[in-house]
Design a protein around this motif. Structure first.
Motif, short mmCIF file in Angstrom:
data_model
loop_
_atom_site.label_atom_id
_atom_site.label_comp_id
_atom_site.label_asym_id
_atom_site.label_seq_id
_atom_site.Cartn_x
_atom_site.Cartn_y
_atom_site.Cartn_z
N THR A 107 3.45 0.69 -40.55
CA THR A 107 3.60 -0.27 -41.64
C THR A 107 2.65 -1.42 -41.39
OG1 THR A 107 5.93 0.32 -41.94
CG2 THR A 107 5.20 -1.77 -42.85
N ARG A 165 13.06 8.28 -38.18
CA ARG A 165 13.31 7.88 -36.79
C ARG A 165 14.51 8.63 -36.21
NH1 ARG A 165 14.47 2.36 -35.59
NH2 ARG A 165 13.55 2.73 -33.55
N SER A 174 8.05 4.61 -35.27
CA SER A 174 7.72 3.61 -36.28
C SER A 174 6.94 2.47 -35.63
CB SER A 174 9.00 3.06 -36.93
OG SER A 174 8.69 2.00 -37.82
N LEU A 213 5.05 6.71 -38.31
CA LEU A 213 4.83 5.86 -39.48
C LEU A 213 4.26 4.52 -39.02
CD1 LEU A 213 8.06 7.09 -39.69
CD2 LEU A 213 7.50 6.69 -42.09
N PHE A 230 9.12 9.88 -46.64
CA PHE A 230 8.90 9.29 -45.31
C PHE A 230 9.68 10.04 -44.23
CE2 PHE A 230 8.37 4.84 -47.42
CZ PHE A 230 7.16 5.24 -47.96
N THR A 268 11.14 -5.90 -40.45
CA THR A 268 10.70 -4.50 -40.30
C THR A 268 10.30 -4.24 -38.86
OG1 THR A 268 9.88 -4.58 -42.57
CG2 THR A 268 9.13 -2.75 -41.21
N VAL A 276 12.52 5.53 -43.76
CA VAL A 276 11.85 5.34 -42.47
C VAL A 276 12.85 5.60 -41.35
CG1 VAL A 276 10.67 3.70 -40.97
CG2 VAL A 276 10.19 3.72 -43.42
N GLN A 277 14.06 5.09 -41.53
CA GLN A 277 15.08 5.29 -40.50
C GLN A 277 15.49 6.77 -40.42
OE1 GLN A 277 16.15 2.98 -38.29
NE2 GLN A 277 17.14 4.75 -37.31
N TYR A 332 -0.49 6.77 -33.20
CA TYR A 332 -0.75 7.22 -34.56
C TYR A 332 -1.78 8.35 -34.58
CZ TYR A 332 -0.78 7.30 -39.55
OH TYR A 332 -0.63 7.73 -40.84
N ALA A 335 11.50 -1.46 -35.55
CA ALA A 335 10.44 -0.50 -35.25
C ALA A 335 10.40 -0.22 -33.75
CB ALA A 335 9.09 -1.03 -35.73
N ASP A 336 9.62 0.80 -33.37
CA ASP A 336 9.46 1.15 -31.96
C ASP A 336 8.34 0.35 -31.30
OD1 ASP A 336 11.35 3.51 -31.80
OD2 ASP A 336 10.04 4.15 -33.43
#
Length: 832
Positions: free
Chosen positions: A16, A36, A42, A14, A8, A52, A32-33, A210, A56-57
């Motif tokens: 989720t 980032r 994210s 990303l 990741f 989660t 994931v972090q 995305y 995230a962003d």
């Protein structure tokens, strides 16, 4: 998944969806972090604002059960805004293949061509390709089917290859890509928002962010779990995510893929070992009476005309040789007739309870499974179990299934079922292998001896097997050869030994006089034969336990590798454990480079064509070398064959291999608060078990509230073990229903109140958790309330008990995987 969690960190963006990985797969969140920290974005799409989402962003809400509408809208947006990775799509997918002119999707009826009304299923012929030519199989020296002529190989006719017609310019309207493009033109922003319940600004932001991963040097990762799969179209949820990734060129690339997050219960290993009814170990198909009555029929029906699955007979015959040993010969088709064949009756999980209810099934083994708590419509499942003559439960602790007669809705005096409880060892009390999300096989060592009378599962199985064999030997029985001819020699010093099983899974050269101390272990499934010269229980594992000089020391096997060396910095770690197949860390890695063999992003190079040979940082997942009849090895220059596990060796947009749809199409959940806005059919025509009387569909007028179910980090599975741990119970003392402030006000419910939740199947009481993490959604102009419930509680245990939430879930399912629809159904709520 084609990579691993630590891959990741290589992603630029990303998303989720269908997972709360910070809480349910916390180790994955570390990577994931890491992405980032390097500037990645994210995104979380979920009915709830989860833990989660909190890190995230971007967060986008979603009505439960509308994932295909969301992803279909993304596909349309990417194409309309020209964000798709054209070279990748044209080179590595079936975009240019021409689909049968008879193919059609009727929006008014919501049906594809090929529906067989009498048998209630699709005949998928019209979903296939137009044929340009037919090529006979090559059985000559060096040909893909040369092995078919070797002595000892059972007789079968290798298949002809039907070469599809193609239009490399994508001008023909029947190009797979054009059919795909047209299919999702209905999925515009406005319609998707009406279906899913988010606002258009947030949705477009998600699509735009995305979609940027479609750039040549960018990559995106999708993370999902049971939130995507537990629907009556769960397989199509997974497939449409794959289509998004193919469209953007994100499959086979470091940092990309569709990533199934799987946890400690060895879900990956269970799948590899074919715990599903219709599968054979190693992702082969279990024989059916209708299609595979003979070995020849299995070989001819299952063997591909091109690609790596031209080798299926080698894998299957080697498995039969391991099962039956010296009794498996070419003269008796390697014991194929002794294998039970799947008949017309369905014995998948939900069907078994229908068969218990009807009296067809009279006895039941539950091995590490707790369906009295965990299956859909558990009230019906428990009632069906009460009709059994006997039940065997093998588990760590007394589960709800082990004491199902104590359920609040049953009367023990009326139940005659004899229940046998066999205590099993915990994971810390036995040795063996486990497979994680990244397909990494790792060896676990026994830390302590099993408590009291508990035994490892394999020892319990061994004791049962020995007694079954004794009874057949002394008393006889129907088809005794199927039992007595099985090769069951996994013992050392008289005790069953997982290391012997590991060698059987790995594969070895057959030696009738050999033993586990002397058998020659294989390092690759490339050495397997269809002629009885090799034995291998699960071909995909070949090489994981191949060190014959230390065959009883797992730490000296690749499965026991613990090297932290990672020369590329991509997180491949080739010396840590063993990634099947052949220690490949990234599947389909040919697609990480362009048509000329140059990496899309040189900083993330996995394979590269230098002009004369392939330079590799990972085991190549494509045909990169060829061997001539004289043994000479040559490099194969770049071509478009990046997906060698399909017969086309290209990935598929339109496909004819799924039972329910050639392209994922939105249907509403079995129980939905809204009508289907995208076509004229409410549910998938292929939904399983929906007509059974036990299902009891709930009317949205009476039950207007949409539900999703999920887990919390403090509790594990059905909670039988974790609710027996005082510290965990203290941290999470009771189950709850998560609801919006707006719904709570409407129902006069306060935080901490006891709430009654009910539908046609069940009635449970939970504690109200009133929160702004869930908000009402606007669905086609109407307010739609959504609630979330956790599912870890039952009556078993002593520290914390509660009602069984899965009493409310409908026992309907997916026709491909037969998974139940836990994640979207209807209820009503009131203050208790």
């Amino acid at each position: 998944m084609t990579g691993h969690w630590n891959d990741f960190k290589n992603a630029d963006v990303l998303i989720t969806c269908g997972s709360n990985n910070v809480e349910n797969h916390p180790e994955s969140a570390r990577w994931v972090q890491a992405a980032r920290d390097k500037g990645a974005i994210s995104i979380v799409v979920d009915p709830r604002y989860t833990r989660t989402a909190a890190v995230a962003d971007v967060y986008c809400p979603l009505r439960p059960g509308t994932d295909i509408a969301f992803w279909g809208g993304m596909i349309n947006y990417i194409i309309q805004h020209d964000m798709w990775q054209k070279e990748y799509v044209i080179t590595y997918t079936n975009a240019t293949y021409l689909i049968d002119p008879a193919y059609e999707f009727n929006v008014e009826t919501g049906m594809f061509t090929g529906w067989d009304e009498e048998h209630q299923k699709y005949v998928t012929t019209s979903w296939g390709y137009q044929t340009a030519e037919t090529v006979a199989p090559n059985t000559g020296a060096g040909g893909a089917f040369a092995y078919a002529l070797r002595p000892g190989t059972p007789a079968f006719t290798p298949p002809d290859k039907l070469v599809p017609k193609r239009d490399m310019t994508l001008q023909d309207p029947q190009c797979s890509f054009n059919v795909f493009k047209r299919h999702y033109e209905r999925y515009d922003l406005e319609t998707v928002c009406k279906v899913c319940g988010m606002d258009s600004q947030t949705l477009e932001q998600v699509y735009r962010l995305y979609g940027q991963s479609g750039a040549r040097d960018k990559v995106g990762a999708i993370l999902y779990a049971l939130g995507q799969t537990q629907h009556h179209y769960g397989s199509q949820n997974t497939r449409i995510m794959t289509l998004v990734q193919l469209l953007l060129g994100n499959v086979g690339v470091p940092g990309g893929s569709v990533n199934a997050l799987r946890g400690e219960p060895n879900v990956q290993g269970a799948t590899d070992m074919a715990m599903l009814v219709y599968d054979f170990p190693g992702y082969l198909k279990w024989p059916t009476a209708a299609s595979h009555a003979t070995l020849r029929e299995w070989l001819e029906h299952e063997t591909y005309s091109d690609g790596y699955y031209t080798n299926k007979p080698k894998f299957f015959i080697s498995a039969l040789k391991e099962w039956y040993g010296e009794h498996a010969t070419v003269e008796n088709d390697y014991g194929y007739d002794w294998l039970p064949k799947i008949g017309s009756l369905d014995f998948t999980t939900m069907s078994t309870f229908e068969h218990m209810d009807s009296g067809l099934i009279k006895a039941y083994f539950l091995w590490g499974m707790n369906p009295a708590n965990s299956t859909a419509n558990t009230k019906f499942a428990r009632q069906a179990m009460s009709k059994l003559e006997w039940l065997v439960v093998v588990d760590w602790v007394e589960t709800e299934s082990a004491c199902f007669w104590k359920a609040p809705d049953l009367n023990p005096a009326e139940i005659q079922t004899e229940v046998y409880y066999l205590p099993a060892a915990l994971i810390y009390e036995k040795m063996g292998s486990i497979v994680n999300s990244g397909r990494w096989l790792q060896w676990r060592y026994k830390a302590v001896e099993p408590a009291d009378l508990a035994k490892p599962d394999y020892e319990i199985c061994d004791l049962l097997w020995k007694e079954i064999v004794r009874l057949y030997s002394t008393e006889g029985g129907r088809c005794p050869e199927a039992i007595l001819n099985v090769k069951w020699d996994y013992h050392r010093d008289g005790v069953i030994d997982p290391r012997c099983v590991a060698m059987a899974l790995n594969g070895y050269k057959w030696d009738n006089a050999g033993s586990w101390e002397t058998r020659e272990l294989l390092s690759t499934f490339g050495d397997l034969g269809a002629d009885g010269t090799t034995a291998c229980a699960t071909w995909i594992y070949s090489g994981f336990y191949a060190n014959g000089s230390a065959r009883f020391d797992p730490s000296q096997q690749k499965v026991g590798g613990r090297s932290l060396e990672d020369k590329t910095g991509l997180g491949l770690y080739p010396g840590w454990a063993y990634a099947w197949p052949l220690n490949r860390r990234i599947l389909y890695n040919r697609a990480s480079a362009d048509a000329a063999g140059k990496p899309w992003n040189p900083e993330r190079a996995v394979v590269e064509w230098t002009g004369s040979e392939w330079a590799t940082n990972d085991v190549p997942d494509f045909a990169f070398q060829s061997r001539a009849a004289d043994g000479t090895v040559s490099w194969i220059p770049p071509n478009d064959r990046a997906f060698m596990m399909t017969w086309e060796q290209n990935a598929r947009f339109v496909c004819s291999t799924m039972k329910d749809m050639p392209l994922p199409e939105h249907y509403e959940p079995f129980e939905s608060p809204a009508d289907n806005l995208l076509n004229g059919r409410q549910n998938s025509p292929c939904i399983m078990f929906a007509d059974h009387p036990s299902v009891k569909r709930s009317d949205p007028a009476e039950y207007p509230i949409a539900v999703t179910t999920y887990s919390v980090v403090e509790m594990w599975q059905t909670g039988a073990q974790t609710r027996g741990c005082p510290a965990l119970v203290e941290s999470r003392p009771e189950q709850f229903i998560e609801m919006s402030v707006e719904l709570a006000e409407e129902k006069n419910i306060s935080n901490g109140d006891t709430v009654r939740v009910w539908n046609n199947r069940g009635d449970v009481k939970l504690t109200a958790f009133v929160t702004r993490r869930i908000k009402p959604l606007k669905v086609n102009g109407e307010l739609c309330h959504v609630v979330g419930m956790i599912h870890h509680w039952g009556w078993a245990g002593s520290f914390s008990t509660g009602d069984t939430v899965n009493d409310l879930a409908p026992n309907v399912g997916d026709p491909n995987s037969f998974i139940p629809e836990f994640k979207a159904f209807l209820v009503n709520v009131e203050k208790a």
